[in-house]
Motif scaffolding. Sequence first.
Motif, PDB file in Angstrom:
ATOM      1  N   PHE A   7      -3.905  16.833  12.680  1.00  0.00           N
ATOM      2  CA  PHE A   7      -4.799  15.821  12.137  1.00  0.00           C
ATOM      3  C   PHE A   7      -4.137  15.134  10.940  1.00  0.00           C
ATOM      4  O   PHE A   7      -3.452  15.774  10.137  1.00  0.00           O
ATOM      5  CB  PHE A   7      -6.114  16.445  11.671  1.00  0.00           C
ATOM      6  N   ALA A   8      -4.343  13.833  10.838  1.00  0.00           N
ATOM      7  CA  ALA A   8      -3.954  13.068   9.654  1.00  0.00           C
ATOM      8  C   ALA A   8      -5.220  12.790   8.850  1.00  0.00           C
ATOM      9  O   ALA A   8      -6.196  12.241   9.383  1.00  0.00           O
ATOM     10  CB  ALA A   8      -3.279  11.761  10.044  1.00  0.00           C
ATOM     11  N   VAL A   9      -5.200  13.171   7.592  1.00  0.00           N
ATOM     12  CA  VAL A   9      -6.370  13.025   6.719  1.00  0.00           C
ATOM     13  C   VAL A   9      -6.036  12.016   5.628  1.00  0.00           C
ATOM     14  O   VAL A   9      -5.206  12.271   4.751  1.00  0.00           O
ATOM     15  CB  VAL A   9      -6.768  14.384   6.104  1.00  0.00           C
ATOM     16  N   LYS A  10      -6.665  10.859   5.679  1.00  0.00           N
ATOM     17  CA  LYS A  10      -6.421   9.813   4.689  1.00  0.00           C
ATOM     18  C   LYS A  10      -7.273  10.074   3.443  1.00  0.00           C
ATOM     19  O   LYS A  10      -8.481  10.275   3.537  1.00  0.00           O
ATOM     20  CB  LYS A  10      -6.767   8.441   5.268  1.00  0.00           C
ATOM     21  N   TYR A  11      -6.622  10.036   2.279  1.00  0.00           N
ATOM     22  CA  TYR A  11      -7.358  10.258   1.039  1.00  0.00           C
ATOM     23  C   TYR A  11      -7.238   9.096   0.054  1.00  0.00           C
ATOM     24  O   TYR A  11      -7.963   9.036  -0.938  1.00  0.00           O
ATOM     25  CB  TYR A  11      -6.895  11.560   0.365  1.00  0.00           C
ATOM     26  N   ALA A  12      -6.314   8.162   0.321  1.00  0.00           N
ATOM     27  CA  ALA A  12      -6.124   7.039  -0.602  1.00  0.00           C
ATOM     28  C   ALA A  12      -5.443   5.893   0.126  1.00  0.00           C
ATOM     29  O   ALA A  12      -4.939   6.048   1.251  1.00  0.00           O
ATOM     30  CB  ALA A  12      -5.284   7.468  -1.813  1.00  0.00           C
ATOM     31  N   ASP A  13      -5.430   4.732  -0.509  1.00  0.00           N
ATOM     32  CA  ASP A  13      -4.689   3.587   0.017  1.00  0.00           C
ATOM     33  C   ASP A  13      -4.297   2.680  -1.139  1.00  0.00           C
ATOM     34  O   ASP A  13      -4.822   2.783  -2.250  1.00  0.00           O
ATOM     35  CB  ASP A  13      -5.475   2.816   1.086  1.00  0.00           C
ATOM     36  N   ARG A  14      -3.336   1.810  -0.860  1.00  0.00           N
ATOM     37  CA  ARG A  14      -2.922   0.776  -1.817  1.00  0.00           C
ATOM     38  C   ARG A  14      -2.819  -0.526  -1.051  1.00  0.00           C
ATOM     39  O   ARG A  14      -1.951  -0.692  -0.183  1.00  0.00           O
ATOM     40  CB  ARG A  14      -1.572   1.118  -2.456  1.00  0.00           C
ATOM     41  N   ASN A  15      -3.719  -1.425  -1.350  1.00  0.00           N
ATOM     42  CA  ASN A  15      -3.805  -2.660  -0.582  1.00  0.00           C
ATOM     43  C   ASN A  15      -3.272  -3.884  -1.327  1.00  0.00           C
ATOM     44  O   ASN A  15      -3.261  -4.988  -0.776  1.00  0.00           O
ATOM     45  CB  ASN A  15      -5.258  -2.901  -0.158  1.00  0.00           C
ATOM     46  N   GLN A  16      -2.798  -3.685  -2.551  1.00  0.00           N
ATOM     47  CA  GLN A  16      -2.250  -4.806  -3.322  1.00  0.00           C
ATOM     48  C   GLN A  16      -0.720  -4.780  -3.269  1.00  0.00           C
ATOM     49  O   GLN A  16      -0.044  -4.915  -4.278  1.00  0.00           O
ATOM     50  CB  GLN A  16      -2.745  -4.731  -4.770  1.00  0.00           C
ATOM     51  N   ARG A  17      -0.181  -4.605  -2.090  1.00  0.00           N
ATOM     52  CA  ARG A  17       1.265  -4.524  -1.907  1.00  0.00           C
ATOM     53  C   ARG A  17       1.740  -5.678  -1.030  1.00  0.00           C
ATOM     54  O   ARG A  17       0.955  -6.264  -0.284  1.00  0.00           O
ATOM     55  CB  ARG A  17       1.669  -3.203  -1.217  1.00  0.00           C
ATOM     56  N   THR A  18       3.024  -5.999  -1.130  1.00  0.00           N
ATOM     57  CA  THR A  18       3.630  -6.977  -0.232  1.00  0.00           C
ATOM     58  C   THR A  18       4.801  -6.322   0.483  1.00  0.00           C
ATOM     59  O   THR A  18       5.211  -5.201   0.151  1.00  0.00           O
ATOM     60  CB  THR A  18       4.116  -8.219  -1.001  1.00  0.00           C
TER      61      THR A  18
END
Length: 265
Positions: A7-18
């Motif tokens: 299983f892959a468990v997502k706990y965070a993200d960063r959406n202000q990237r290029t």
Amino acid sequence: MTPWEVFAVKYADRNQRTRKDSFILDDDHHLPHEMDYFIWVLRQGSEIVLVDTGYDQEEGDRRGRPIRLNPVEALAPLGVDPQTVSTIIVTHLHYDHAGGLKHFPNATIHLQAAEMAYATGPCMCHGTLKDPFTADHVCEAVQRLYSGRVVFHEGDGQVREGVTVHHTGGHSKGLQAVRVLTEAGWMCLASDTSHYYENFLDEKPFPIVVDLDDMLEGFRTIRQLASADRLVIPGHDPLVRDFFPSHGPDHVTRLDHGPTKWIDA
């Protein structure tokens, strides 16, 4: 051999990237490029092996990189009790992979010897190389060493039947990928050997790199470890959650049955 559930468990993200944050060789540097952060869970009956631990709210606040769920909370839907986790594969000691070690106090960690030497050696005199590490996380790993709860690997090593680790380097000196037997075939959890599918499929290096040659060779290694490219799981690609089915809560993705769609489908 008995296959493992993965299983892959997502706990965070960063959406202000290029895209300039993700690829050295790219012609569209200005375009948005999101990043997801995962912990991976291997399960076989009642046995649990964690691959990495993520980072917690305290570290997120310190770095200005908020998380969506603390690691313990994110893992709860899979029945993971942090007190009873006995085995953690640490792919490398960067903050977003080893930042939750303290939440699993009874676990023995599997680590490449080269990573411990790197994170505690003279390379850390360079700010650029030191930046992805946090001293408290590295000290936690050292404390485990002195309490007899670190298993070092030098290259390839076996953690359980059907679960092996493989030194790749590149992004960090002692970076390792994980090979695991699943119902769909041999799967490679690439971690940061390849942050995105594009990295290994198009041989586009990621900008945070210690050894470029090792990074490029690592792209080839992870493809060899997996039964097929579709079973190579990048460390941070949001496409993982698009290609593979969710499992209960939206932040949990099941990998071991294989993807429901693929890039060239």
